[in-house]
Design a protein around this motif. Structure first.
Motif, PDB file in Angstrom:
ATOM      1  N   ALA A   4      29.258  94.461  42.422  1.00 20.90           N
ATOM      2  CA  ALA A   4      29.492  95.596  43.317  1.00 20.90           C
ATOM      3  C   ALA A   4      28.350  95.748  44.311  1.00 20.90           C
ATOM      4  N   GLU A   5      27.123  95.607  43.836  1.00 23.18           N
ATOM      5  CA  GLU A   5      25.970  95.767  44.720  1.00 23.18           C
ATOM      6  C   GLU A   5      25.934  94.673  45.777  1.00 23.18           C
ATOM      7  N   MET A   6      26.169  93.432  45.376  1.00 22.69           N
ATOM      8  CA  MET A   6      26.153  92.336  46.346  1.00 22.69           C
ATOM      9  C   MET A   6      27.221  92.539  47.416  1.00 22.69           C
ATOM     10  N   ALA A  62      33.638 102.865  46.828  1.00 16.60           N
ATOM     11  CA  ALA A  62      34.163 102.051  45.735  1.00 16.60           C
ATOM     12  C   ALA A  62      35.569 101.544  46.033  1.00 16.60           C
ATOM     13  N   ALA A  63      36.408 102.386  46.644  1.00 18.36           N
ATOM     14  CA  ALA A  63      37.793 101.993  46.913  1.00 18.36           C
ATOM     15  C   ALA A  63      37.891 100.874  47.937  1.00 18.36           C
ATOM     16  N   ASP A  64      36.829 100.648  48.732  1.00 16.61           N
ATOM     17  CA  ASP A  64      36.868  99.617  49.762  1.00 16.61           C
ATOM     18  C   ASP A  64      36.585  98.221  49.219  1.00 16.61           C
ATOM     19  N   LEU A  65      35.856  98.140  48.136  1.00 19.48           N
ATOM     20  CA  LEU A  65      35.370  96.828  47.696  1.00 19.48           C
ATOM     21  C   LEU A  65      36.493  95.852  47.365  1.00 19.48           C
ATOM     22  N   PRO A  66      37.567  96.265  46.661  1.00 17.23           N
ATOM     23  CA  PRO A  66      38.627  95.283  46.385  1.00 17.23           C
ATOM     24  C   PRO A  66      39.284  94.734  47.646  1.00 17.23           C
ATOM     25  N   ALA A  67      39.271  95.498  48.741  1.00 13.78           N
ATOM     26  CA  ALA A  67      39.896  95.039  49.985  1.00 13.78           C
ATOM     27  C   ALA A  67      39.047  94.017  50.721  1.00 13.78           C
ATOM     28  N   LEU A  68      37.786  93.888  50.359  1.00 14.38           N
ATOM     29  CA  LEU A  68      36.901  92.924  51.009  1.00 14.38           C
ATOM     30  C   LEU A  68      37.043  91.572  50.303  1.00 14.38           C
ATOM     31  N   GLN A 100      26.135  99.608  26.875  1.00 10.62           N
ATOM     32  CA  GLN A 100      27.365  99.156  27.526  1.00 10.62           C
ATOM     33  C   GLN A 100      28.022 100.228  28.395  1.00 10.62           C
ATOM     34  N   PRO A 101      28.123 101.494  27.951  1.00  5.39           N
ATOM     35  CA  PRO A 101      28.814 102.492  28.787  1.00  5.39           C
ATOM     36  C   PRO A 101      28.176 102.693  30.163  1.00  5.39           C
ATOM     37  N   ALA A 102      26.893 102.415  30.314  1.00  3.31           N
ATOM     38  CA  ALA A 102      26.233 102.621  31.602  1.00  3.31           C
ATOM     39  C   ALA A 102      26.535 101.506  32.600  1.00  3.31           C
ATOM     40  N   PHE A 103      27.192 100.430  32.144  1.00  3.28           N
ATOM     41  CA  PHE A 103      27.419  99.280  33.016  1.00  3.28           C
ATOM     42  C   PHE A 103      28.888  98.895  33.128  1.00  3.28           C
ATOM     43  N   THR A 104      29.782  99.790  32.732  1.00  6.00           N
ATOM     44  CA  THR A 104      31.207  99.531  32.923  1.00  6.00           C
ATOM     45  C   THR A 104      31.553  99.651  34.409  1.00  6.00           C
ATOM     46  N   PRO A 105      32.689  99.079  34.834  1.00  2.00           N
ATOM     47  CA  PRO A 105      33.070  99.225  36.247  1.00  2.00           C
ATOM     48  C   PRO A 105      33.137 100.673  36.711  1.00  2.00           C
ATOM     49  N   ARG A 106      33.657 101.567  35.870  1.00  2.00           N
ATOM     50  CA  ARG A 106      33.741 102.980  36.262  1.00  2.00           C
ATOM     51  C   ARG A 106      32.355 103.593  36.409  1.00  2.00           C
ATOM     52  N   VAL A 126      29.601 102.034  37.137  1.00  2.00           N
ATOM     53  CA  VAL A 126      28.949 101.436  38.303  1.00  2.00           C
ATOM     54  C   VAL A 126      29.347 102.164  39.585  1.00  2.00           C
ATOM     55  N   GLN A 127      30.592 102.617  39.677  1.00  2.00           N
ATOM     56  CA  GLN A 127      31.057 103.302  40.884  1.00  2.00           C
ATOM     57  C   GLN A 127      30.202 104.521  41.225  1.00  2.00           C
TER      58      GLN A 127
END
Length: 471
Positions: A425-427, A322-328, A127-133, A135-136
């Motif tokens: 995130a990748e998509m 990473a900081a750009d993705l929420p704005a898309l 699980q720790p390898a796939f958290t949002p943080r 993934v960034q």
């Protein structure tokens, strides 16, 4: 990108509660007459699984009973009942033994195929390898892989094999994340191997036993398995030959650290199995989703233009971070709508109850099987107006609420897809970089591609589109 399934525990928060029993024991939900054995249902499903399930749903409702001797199966498409099953009754369920037997031929005993305490141990460790943080940290590698791939794509092609190109890119990204190296020169062989294994596995699901792989007619499957084994085992053995101080910080090193710390729980075979599952699931979900997304963009030029304008405004020509993705935001909606129309895993692995449960008022005995076709739920006109239309505005703020459980492309409950944050995130990153560089169109007179289910959902014939580089 928002989904209707919360990304973290507890899964029981706000979950539907089991309805009290309203039907006597020994009765079943409505369903088609089975005849003597019900085996004809297997023939119908092997020819067109989604079509058969859709017809039964339309005639009999959100819980359909199929008597396929010696089994009883309930096909569940009502969102509330699905959440009740996967969340409230998750500890009463195991995955269908035959499906796990088929998957284990490729995945071994990975997180995908294990149950009970073994699954909990593996899931907790990974699980720790796939958290949002976490993934960034992989986003720069994704961006550089995409930048290198797009540099090799043509500036103009009237029939560009975009499905194959996105599949190769997805493989390259996951291999860089796992092994800190790009996909090897035999990428086409790996792509064919993944396809052949999926087709063989889907065919074997409908038989109670498989012929041995050494049978003459299974040569293609043997070659495919050997290709995938060489790819994964080669990376594992090469890493083990390096001094530990030289191990790069990637997913393989995280897995090998588990092996070094606890070789009994995490033998090298377990590391190999997790690598295989991550490779197959990690690239296939993204490749399938981006293939369908590219078709949706080609078939809906106004949505493509709006997404491109947003990408240009947010990124201003640079690589996304990473900081750009929420704005898309609008781009994210186009991806969500693609996942609604064409979920990469359109049918969850069938479950079996290990004890009696009550579902939707029906008292169902132990060993009842449950099918959950997400594709049918995503195309239900009760939850989505004009369900076959591409409408990203469904996911906009202020849009009519989607019933909880009606849209869950990564599943729900404790078995929710471990890599959902990575996939989203990748998509988003790859789609944004594509729109920075290209416009895509459907060739004149092209019919919409027909979805075909072979474990994942892909076009019946490899998708080609008109590709034009932006000036």
């Amino acid at each position: 990108m928002k989904t209707t399934t919360p990304p973290s525990c507890p899964f029981h928060a706000g979950a539907a509660r089991s309805a009290p029993a309203s039907h006597p024991p020994g009765t079943w939900p409505p369903g088609p007459p089975s005849g003597l054995t019900g085996w004809r249902f297997l023939r119908a499903m092997s020819r067109d699984l989604l079509g058969a399930l859709s017809a039964w749903r339309d005639e009999y409702g959100g819980m359909v009973h199929l008597r396929i001797w010696p089994e009883h199966q309930i096909v569940v498409t009502d969102p509330e009942r699905v959440r009740e099953l996967l969340v409230d009754h998750h500890d009463a369920l195991v995955r269908w033994e035959r499906a796990i037997e088929v998957f284990a031929q490729v995945h071994g005993h990975s997180t995908l195929t294990t149950e009970g305490a073994a699954w909990r141990t593996k899931r907790h460790a990974l699980q720790p390898a796939f958290t949002p943080r976490a993934v960034q940290a992989f986003l720069p590698a994704m961006a550089h892989a995409a930048d290198a791939a797009f540099a090799q794509w043509p500036r103009s092609d009237a029939a560009w094999a975009i499905e194959s190109a996105f599949t190769s890119l997805g493989m390259d990204v996951i291999v860089r994340m796992m092994f800190s190296s790009g996909i090897v020169a035999d990428a086409r062989d790996a792509e064919r191997a993944v396809h052949d294994v999926a087709v063989a596995g889907n065919a074997e699901m409908y038989w109670p036993r498989s012929w041995p792989d050494w049978m003459p007619w299974k040569a293609r499957k043997r070659r495919a398995l050997a290709t995938l084994d060489r790819l994964i085992d080669g990376h594992v053995q090469a890493r083990m030959a390096l001094p530990r101080a030289e191990w790069p910080q990637d997913l393989l090193t995280r897995l090998l650290a588990l092996h070094v710390g606890d070789p009994v729980t995490w033998p090298l075979k377990a590391v190999r199995d997790e690598c295989m599952s991550t490779f197959l699931a990690g690239h296939e979900t993204t490749a399938a989703a981006l293939t369908w997304w590219s078709w949706c963009m080609a078939a809906n030029p106004s949505a493509q233009a709006a997404a491109r304008a947003e990408v240009d405004a947010v990124l201003e020509g640079r690589l996304p971070a990473a900081a750009d993705l929420p704005a898309l935001d609008y781009l994210g909606r186009t991806l969500q709508e693609t996942l609604r129309l064409y979920p990469a895993a359109p049918i969850l692995i069938t479950r079996r109850s290990v004890r009696p449960i009550t579902l939707g008022g029906w008292q169902l005995p132990a060993r009842t099987m449950f099918g959950i076709p997400l594709h049918l739920m995503h195309h239900d006109a009760r939850w989505f107006q004009q369900p076959d239309a591409f409408r990203p505005e469904r996911f906009a703020p202020g849009a009519p609420a989607i019933p909880r459980g009606a849209f869950m492309p990564f599943g729900t409950g404790p078995r929710v897809c471990l890599g959902q944050h990575l996939a989203l995130a990748e998509m988003t990153l790859l789609a944004a970089m594509f729109l920075q560089r290209y416009m895509v169109e459907a060739p004149a007179g092209m019919a919409p591609p027909k979805p075909v289910f072979n474990i994942t959902l892909r076009p019946e014939t490899p998708l080609t589109l008109r590709l034009t580089a932006r000036t």
